[in-house]
Design a protein around this motif. Sequence first.
Motif, PDB file in Angstrom:
ATOM      1  N   HIS A   1       0.825  -1.210   0.000  1.00 15.46           N
ATOM      2  CA  HIS A   1       0.000   0.000   0.000  1.00 15.46           C
ATOM      3  C   HIS A   1       0.862   1.264   0.000  1.00 15.46           C
ATOM      4  O   HIS A   1       0.447   2.303  -0.511  1.00 15.46           O
ATOM      5  N   VAL A   2       2.085   1.162   0.543  1.00 14.14           N
ATOM      6  CA  VAL A   2       2.998   2.315   0.516  1.00 14.14           C
ATOM      7  C   VAL A   2       3.497   2.539  -0.904  1.00 14.14           C
ATOM      8  O   VAL A   2       3.497   3.669  -1.416  1.00 14.14           O
ATOM      9  N   SER A   3       3.913   1.460  -1.558  1.00 14.50           N
ATOM     10  CA  SER A   3       4.405   1.595  -2.932  1.00 14.50           C
ATOM     11  C   SER A   3       3.300   2.065  -3.874  1.00 14.50           C
ATOM     12  O   SER A   3       3.554   2.859  -4.792  1.00 14.50           O
ATOM     13  N   HIS A   4       2.068   1.598  -3.669  1.00 13.57           N
ATOM     14  CA  HIS A   4       0.958   2.018  -4.520  1.00 13.57           C
ATOM     15  C   HIS A   4       0.711   3.526  -4.408  1.00 13.57           C
ATOM     16  O   HIS A   4       0.496   4.208  -5.417  1.00 13.57           O
ATOM     17  N   ARG A   5       0.737   4.031  -3.181  1.00 12.69           N
ATOM     18  CA  ARG A   5       0.501   5.463  -2.996  1.00 12.69           C
ATOM     19  C   ARG A   5       1.595   6.304  -3.633  1.00 12.69           C
ATOM     20  O   ARG A   5       1.318   7.323  -4.267  1.00 12.69           O
ATOM     21  N   ILE A   6       2.827   5.874  -3.473  1.00 11.29           N
ATOM     22  CA  ILE A   6       3.935   6.630  -4.062  1.00 11.29           C
ATOM     23  C   ILE A   6       3.893   6.541  -5.586  1.00 11.29           C
ATOM     24  O   ILE A   6       4.098   7.548  -6.278  1.00 11.29           O
ATOM     25  N   ASP A   7       3.606   5.349  -6.112  1.00  6.34           N
ATOM     26  CA  ASP A   7       3.529   5.186  -7.564  1.00  6.34           C
ATOM     27  C   ASP A   7       2.417   6.048  -8.152  1.00  6.34           C
ATOM     28  O   ASP A   7       2.597   6.675  -9.207  1.00  6.34           O
ATOM     29  N   ARG A   8       1.278   6.099  -7.485  1.00  8.01           N
ATOM     30  CA  ARG A   8       0.161   6.905  -7.972  1.00  8.01           C
ATOM     31  C   ARG A   8       0.461   8.389  -7.878  1.00  8.01           C
ATOM     32  O   ARG A   8      -0.053   9.181  -8.658  1.00  8.01           O
ATOM     33  N   PHE A   9       1.288   8.759  -6.910  1.00  4.18           N
ATOM     34  CA  PHE A   9       1.653  10.175  -6.777  1.00  4.18           C
ATOM     35  C   PHE A   9       2.472  10.630  -7.984  1.00  4.18           C
ATOM     36  O   PHE A   9       2.257  11.714  -8.524  1.00  4.18           O
ATOM     37  N   PHE A  10       3.404   9.786  -8.403  1.00  3.66           N
ATOM     38  CA  PHE A  10       4.277  10.149  -9.531  1.00  3.66           C
ATOM     39  C   PHE A  10       3.672   9.797 -10.890  1.00  3.66           C
ATOM     40  O   PHE A  10       4.075  10.345 -11.905  1.00  3.66           O
ATOM     41  N   ASN A  11       2.701   8.892 -10.902  1.00  3.46           N
ATOM     42  CA  ASN A  11       2.047   8.509 -12.154  1.00  3.46           C
ATOM     43  C   ASN A  11       0.536   8.499 -11.950  1.00  3.46           C
ATOM     44  O   ASN A  11      -0.047   7.461 -11.612  1.00  3.46           O
ATOM     45  N   PRO A  12      -0.128   9.633 -12.146  1.00  6.97           N
ATOM     46  CA  PRO A  12      -1.571   9.736 -11.888  1.00  6.97           C
ATOM     47  C   PRO A  12      -2.401   8.756 -12.697  1.00  6.97           C
ATOM     48  O   PRO A  12      -3.518   8.414 -12.293  1.00  6.97           O
ATOM     49  N   ASN A  13      -1.919   8.288 -13.826  1.00  9.35           N
ATOM     50  CA  ASN A  13      -2.694   7.386 -14.673  1.00  9.35           C
ATOM     51  C   ASN A  13      -2.945   6.027 -14.025  1.00  9.35           C
ATOM     52  O   ASN A  13      -3.805   5.268 -14.487  1.00  9.35           O
TER      53      ASN A  13
ATOM     54  N   THR B   1      -3.534  16.951   0.930  1.00 11.22           N
ATOM     55  CA  THR B   1      -4.745  17.461   0.299  1.00 11.22           C
ATOM     56  C   THR B   1      -4.435  18.297  -0.932  1.00 11.22           C
ATOM     57  O   THR B   1      -5.201  18.313  -1.898  1.00 11.22           O
ATOM     58  N   THR B   2      -3.317  18.991  -0.914  1.00 13.26           N
ATOM     59  CA  THR B   2      -2.948  19.873  -2.028  1.00 13.26           C
ATOM     60  C   THR B   2      -1.940  19.227  -2.987  1.00 13.26           C
ATOM     61  O   THR B   2      -1.341  19.912  -3.806  1.00 13.26           O
ATOM     62  N   ASN B   3      -1.742  17.902  -2.844  1.00 14.74           N
ATOM     63  CA  ASN B   3      -0.913  17.126  -3.777  1.00 14.74           C
ATOM     64  C   ASN B   3       0.567  17.513  -3.735  1.00 14.74           C
ATOM     65  O   ASN B   3       1.280  17.391  -4.721  1.00 14.74           O
ATOM     66  N   LEU B   4       1.040  17.944  -2.581  1.00  9.70           N
ATOM     67  CA  LEU B   4       2.462  18.243  -2.434  1.00  9.70           C
ATOM     68  C   LEU B   4       3.258  17.004  -2.032  1.00  9.70           C
ATOM     69  O   LEU B   4       4.466  16.937  -2.253  1.00  9.70           O
ATOM     70  N   ILE B   5       2.582  16.049  -1.403  1.00  9.52           N
ATOM     71  CA  ILE B   5       3.205  14.787  -1.013  1.00  9.52           C
ATOM     72  C   ILE B   5       2.197  13.664  -1.281  1.00  9.52           C
ATOM     73  O   ILE B   5       1.003  13.937  -1.468  1.00  9.52           O
ATOM     74  N   PRO B   6       2.641  12.397  -1.305  1.00  9.86           N
ATOM     75  CA  PRO B   6       1.684  11.297  -1.450  1.00  9.86           C
ATOM     76  C   PRO B   6       0.667  11.317  -0.312  1.00  9.86           C
ATOM     77  O   PRO B   6       0.953  11.782   0.796  1.00  9.86           O
ATOM     78  N   THR B   7      -0.528  10.820  -0.587  1.00 10.39           N
ATOM     79  CA  THR B   7      -1.592  10.844   0.421  1.00 10.39           C
ATOM     80  C   THR B   7      -1.196  10.045   1.652  1.00 10.39           C
ATOM     81  O   THR B   7      -0.506   9.033   1.570  1.00 10.39           O
ATOM     82  N   LYS B   8      -1.651  10.532   2.805  1.00 11.94           N
ATOM     83  CA  LYS B   8      -1.400   9.878   4.082  1.00 11.94           C
ATOM     84  C   LYS B   8      -2.635  10.045   4.943  1.00 11.94           C
ATOM     85  O   LYS B   8      -3.135  11.143   5.108  1.00 11.94           O
ATOM     86  N   GLY B   9      -3.152   8.936   5.467  1.00 14.78           N
ATOM     87  CA  GLY B   9      -4.354   8.988   6.286  1.00 14.78           C
ATOM     88  C   GLY B   9      -4.083   9.596   7.642  1.00 14.78           C
ATOM     89  O   GLY B   9      -4.084   8.896   8.663  1.00 14.78           O
ATOM     90  N   MET B  10      -3.860  10.902   7.682  1.00 14.69           N
ATOM     91  CA  MET B  10      -3.577  11.602   8.932  1.00 14.69           C
ATOM     92  C   MET B  10      -4.536  12.780   9.062  1.00 14.69           C
ATOM     93  O   MET B  10      -4.709  13.557   8.132  1.00 14.69           O
ATOM     94  N   THR B  11      -5.180  12.896  10.211  1.00 10.77           N
ATOM     95  CA  THR B  11      -6.206  13.909  10.395  1.00 10.77           C
ATOM     96  C   THR B  11      -5.611  15.308  10.476  1.00 10.77           C
ATOM     97  O   THR B  11      -4.440  15.488  10.843  1.00 10.77           O
ATOM     98  N   LEU B  12      -6.446  16.297  10.145  1.00  8.01           N
ATOM     99  CA  LEU B  12      -6.086  17.698  10.347  1.00  8.01           C
ATOM    100  C   LEU B  12      -6.459  18.044  11.778  1.00  8.01           C
ATOM    101  O   LEU B  12      -7.631  17.992  12.152  1.00  8.01           O
ATOM    102  N   PRO B  13      -5.487  18.372  12.633  1.00  2.51           N
ATOM    103  CA  PRO B  13      -5.729  18.513  14.069  1.00  2.51           C
ATOM    104  C   PRO B  13      -6.915  19.399  14.420  1.00  2.51           C
ATOM    105  O   PRO B  13      -7.018  20.537  13.966  1.00  2.51           O
ATOM    106  N   PHE B  14      -7.837  18.839  15.220  1.00  6.50           N
ATOM    107  CA  PHE B  14      -9.034  19.500  15.736  1.00  6.50           C
ATOM    108  C   PHE B  14     -10.050  19.852  14.653  1.00  6.50           C
ATOM    109  O   PHE B  14     -11.124  20.345  14.959  1.00  6.50           O
TER     110      PHE B  14
END
Length: 377
Positions: A215-227, A333-346
């Motif tokens: 799941h880590v490799s999939h997220r990184i791969d999708r970040f660099f290759n949106p297709n 959220t703004t596509n600066l890094i691969p997605t990570k399931g981490m909440t926005l505090p509060f």
Amino acid sequence: MATFARSDNSVLGRWWWTIDRWLLSAIIALIAIGFFLTMAASPSVANHLNLDPFYFVKRHSFYLVPVLITLVSTSLLSLRNIRRVSLLIYFMGLLLIAMTLFSGSEIKGARRWISFMGLSLQPSEFIKPALVILCAWMLSERKLNPDFPGYVAAFVFYGFVIFLLALQPDMGMVILVSTVFFGQLFLAGLPLLWVGVSGVIGLLGLGGAYLVFPHVSHRIDRFFNPNLGDRFSERYQVSQSLEAFMNGGFWGQGPGEGTVKKYLPDAHADFIYAVAGEEFGLFFCLIILGLFLFIVLRSFARVLSEDNLFILLSVAGLAAEFGLQAMINIASTTNLIPTKGMTLPFISYGGSSLIALSIAMGMILALTKRRNKGRWL
């Protein structure tokens, strides 16, 4: 509470006149904004899941009272009790994280949640602030007594947490916890060379995670290759998120007028910042960002002249952890890094996150209280 006289010697009276009320106000403002955005973002998600439209709003409301009670109660703690509470939370957290490996629910390739009395609990959220306090305690004791194995003890506390998080696996949490830990080591006097060596080891660890965890490799791969993404992938959610920011412009579409929440399954959680951007615009997003920045910088400013190393390391670690978590969520959220399931505090929906954050912020408030003699508690 504003009616307390300066001569009031009650527990709450002393608390009110020694607490950093600006910091407290900023925290409460974030909590209020989080409830407001949950009302905006969650009904569409609930409808999609065939739940009552206000299911998540009601559950979020249920958590607000314990969140505020926890925030105030923790801010009343003494230094000794902060250490004791952190030690208790740490060992309970280790036990619960270990339990998730065997009985936890698997979500997106990881086991991070455990059900308890009908509620879902993410133990790693609670162990984060506890680890910061315990490491600060060990490192400060090392400065007071050179014979005390403070570095060894801190690495032991850190190592157990990282080991269990890697088994879940939760690599985003590993990165967050590791960054804060090595930051504390640097502040405690760790030579810059060792900080660099630690950074190299961390990069090697990320490479290993990419090779070992699909799941880590999939997220990184999708970040660099949106297709590589599909309608149900994180990449799809990011694309919708970016479109939401563009639709919102500077002032937003208006309350209830956004559409991104209808298509994002995590609109009330990981991508709630996109809902804020579409409905209330860039200006409102900057206000949220400003509140996060204010809390972090205010916390740092309160301990700049602190001569108590334990307080310095604790506040710096807790504030950095808070700010980094917000940065990771917004960057995802703004596509600066691969997605990570981490909440926005509060801001994001989630009971575990809200309670754990109230503990962390309560500790900062307790550690930065002013004594009658002008010193910080």
